[in-house]
Design a protein around this motif. Structure first.
Motif, PDB file in Angstrom:
ATOM      1  N   TRP A  45       0.839  -1.201   0.000  1.00 35.18           N
ATOM      2  CA  TRP A  45       0.000   0.000   0.000  1.00 35.18           C
ATOM      3  C   TRP A  45       0.872   1.249   0.000  1.00 35.18           C
ATOM      4  N   GLU A  76       1.031   5.361  -0.956  1.00 35.86           N
ATOM      5  CA  GLU A  76       0.314   6.598  -1.265  1.00 35.86           C
ATOM      6  C   GLU A  76       1.295   7.759  -1.238  1.00 35.86           C
ATOM      7  N   ARG A  94       4.714   7.164   0.035  1.00 33.98           N
ATOM      8  CA  ARG A  94       4.859   6.639   1.395  1.00 33.98           C
ATOM      9  C   ARG A  94       4.116   5.311   1.508  1.00 33.98           C
ATOM     10  N   ARG A 124       1.974   2.808   3.442  1.00 30.44           N
ATOM     11  CA  ARG A 124       1.036   2.832   4.557  1.00 30.44           C
ATOM     12  C   ARG A 124       0.833   1.459   5.178  1.00 30.44           C
ATOM     13  N   GLY A 125       1.116   0.425   4.418  1.00 32.76           N
ATOM     14  CA  GLY A 125       0.932  -0.924   4.922  1.00 32.76           C
ATOM     15  C   GLY A 125       1.366  -1.931   3.874  1.00 32.76           C
ATOM     16  N   SER A 158       6.512  -5.459   8.106  1.00 34.39           N
ATOM     17  CA  SER A 158       5.648  -4.534   8.846  1.00 34.39           C
ATOM     18  C   SER A 158       6.384  -3.686   9.869  1.00 34.39           C
ATOM     19  N   VAL A 211       7.813  -0.733   8.140  1.00 31.99           N
ATOM     20  CA  VAL A 211       6.734   0.184   7.751  1.00 31.99           C
ATOM     21  C   VAL A 211       6.261   0.974   8.966  1.00 31.99           C
ATOM     22  N   GLY A 265       8.142   3.970   9.721  1.00 32.10           N
ATOM     23  CA  GLY A 265       8.141   4.994   8.687  1.00 32.10           C
ATOM     24  C   GLY A 265       8.879   4.620   7.423  1.00 32.10           C
ATOM     25  N   GLN A 299       9.799   1.967   3.958  1.00 33.38           N
ATOM     26  CA  GLN A 299       9.107   1.398   2.802  1.00 33.38           C
ATOM     27  C   GLN A 299       8.788  -0.084   2.993  1.00 33.38           C
TER      28      GLN A 299
END
Length: 388
Positions: A102, A104, A107, A109-110, A134, A137, A140, A142
């Protein structure tokens, strides 16, 4: 410590399985390869994965079914890895199959990987490390690429004066750059096999263009290449990561339809091969590397390898990780085995200068249980030596 590493990449054609024995020697970590195997996915499983990937719509039921089916496949792979390890191993690293990353506005997000780790642990009876992305992520980052931790130790910046790069040619091409006195740099360059395989399925009704034979018979379509190279992702600065959320069959269809003229199948494949070679070569030139050490399924494509070598001629030398003792087809699985060793010992596996995270995260979750929180930690390794 013996660790089994599994890897199923963005090409989702099967599972690479390795077994490795790690021995810490001060700040040098020694890796002894114990063997590797490739377990191909059956056609119906590949179709099931492809039907769930973006931009396709899906259901929670389909996700659940695929999660558990993949868990059974990874359990079988883990059992094969334990056999490679001589019948016993201390841990399995099963990063799962990425089905969504994910992103956006640059960045992450998940991220979501499937593979029912409880099924793997139940099969082999030893701790399984999973969900490796995770933690980065959450800090902060990738969450990708993670292999630069392995690359940086294997290439050892202190061993040379000029920048060198490790290149992985999977579904996505990613690059790690190491140089003395500078932070490790790594990022996803763009598609390696992702669009090539999509074109092979679309035009040849095959999973891939074997040996790049059809691409070699075609000619680069300059207008299509220009349209593809205009993709904004290539110009975005690192840290960055991508996947089939962007580079999928529909993406290729849109590029072709925008031309307003038909393009022969062989010419499409030749153009996509040039796209991969050109974007990788541009990245290597940008970082002024003198050597590129390649791995991944793409190194088995002589057409792609020849084009990369030609583009780098006189500036950088192309070789494979086989020359360093790491089988090119199994390098990522060995890299994940290393990440398992680091996590077991409470050491970070993500590289903040690569992922953009605020801190270096210890990666993954353990099923059913991992090491004791009070277990002593060895010093963080500064180099990786592969023993024959």
């Amino acid at each position: 410590m013996k660790i089994v590493g599994l890897m199923s990449g963005t090409s989702y054609d099967g599972v690479d399985v390795v077994a490795a024995e790690f021995t810490a020697d001060g700040d040098t970590l020694r890796l002894r390869p114990l063997g590797h195997r490739e377990l191909a996915y059956p056609d119906d499983l590949r179709a099931e994965i492809g039907a769930l990937l973006p931009p396709a719509a899906t259901t929670i039921e389909a996700v659940c079914r695929l999660d558990n089916r993949l868990g059974e496949v990874f359990a079988e792979a883990a059992a094969a890895g334990v056999e490679l390890a001589g019948g016993t191993a201390d841990a399995v690293v099963s990063p799962g199959q990425t089905v969504f990353h994910w992103v956006e506005d640059g960045r992450v997000r998940g991220t979501l990987q499937l593979g029912a780790p409880a099924r793997v642990a139940a099969r082999v009876g030893i701790p399984v490390l999973h969900d490796l992305r995770s933690a980065d992520v959450a800090a902060g980052g990738q969450g990708a690429p993670l292999v630069p931790a392995f690359d940086a130790l294997l290439l050892d910046p202190a061993a040379g004066a000029a920048p060198r790069a490790a290149l992985n040619l999977g579904g996505i091409a990613n690059l790690t750059v190491v140089a003395p006195g500078t932070p490790v740099l790594g990022y996803d360059v763009g598609p390696a096999n992702a669009l090539l395989d999509a074109a092979a399925r679309r035009f040849l009704d095959r999973p891939c263009d074997v040996d790049g034979a059809r691409a070699a018979a075609g000619r680069v379509h300059e207008a299509l290449l220009a349209r593809l190279l205009a993709e904004p992702y290539y110009a975005a600065p690192p840290p960055k990561s991508t996947g089939k959320e962007l580079f999928h069959g529909g993406y290729l269809d849109a590029a072709l339809s925008g031309l307003g003229e038909p393009v022969a199948a062989d010419d499409v494949l030749a153009t996509l091969t040039e796209l991969t070679a050109r974007t990788v070569a541009d990245a290597c030139d940008r970082h002024r590397v003198t050597e590129v050490v390649a791995a991944g399924g793409g190194v088995r494509n002589p057409t792609l390898r020849a084009r990369l070598a030609a583009l780098g001629a006189g500036r950088w030398r192309l070789r494979t990780t086989d020359e360093l003792g790491v089988p090119a087809q199994a390098k990522e699985a060995y890299a994940f085995a290393l990440l398992g060793w680091l996590s077991w010992h409470g050491l970070p596996g993500a590289v903040p200068s690569v992922t953009g995270a605020s801190r270096a995260a210890v990666l993954g979750s353990w099923t059913p249980a991992g090491p004791s929180a009070t277990a002593p930690r060895p010093p963080a390794p500064r180099r990786l030596v592969v023993d024959a």
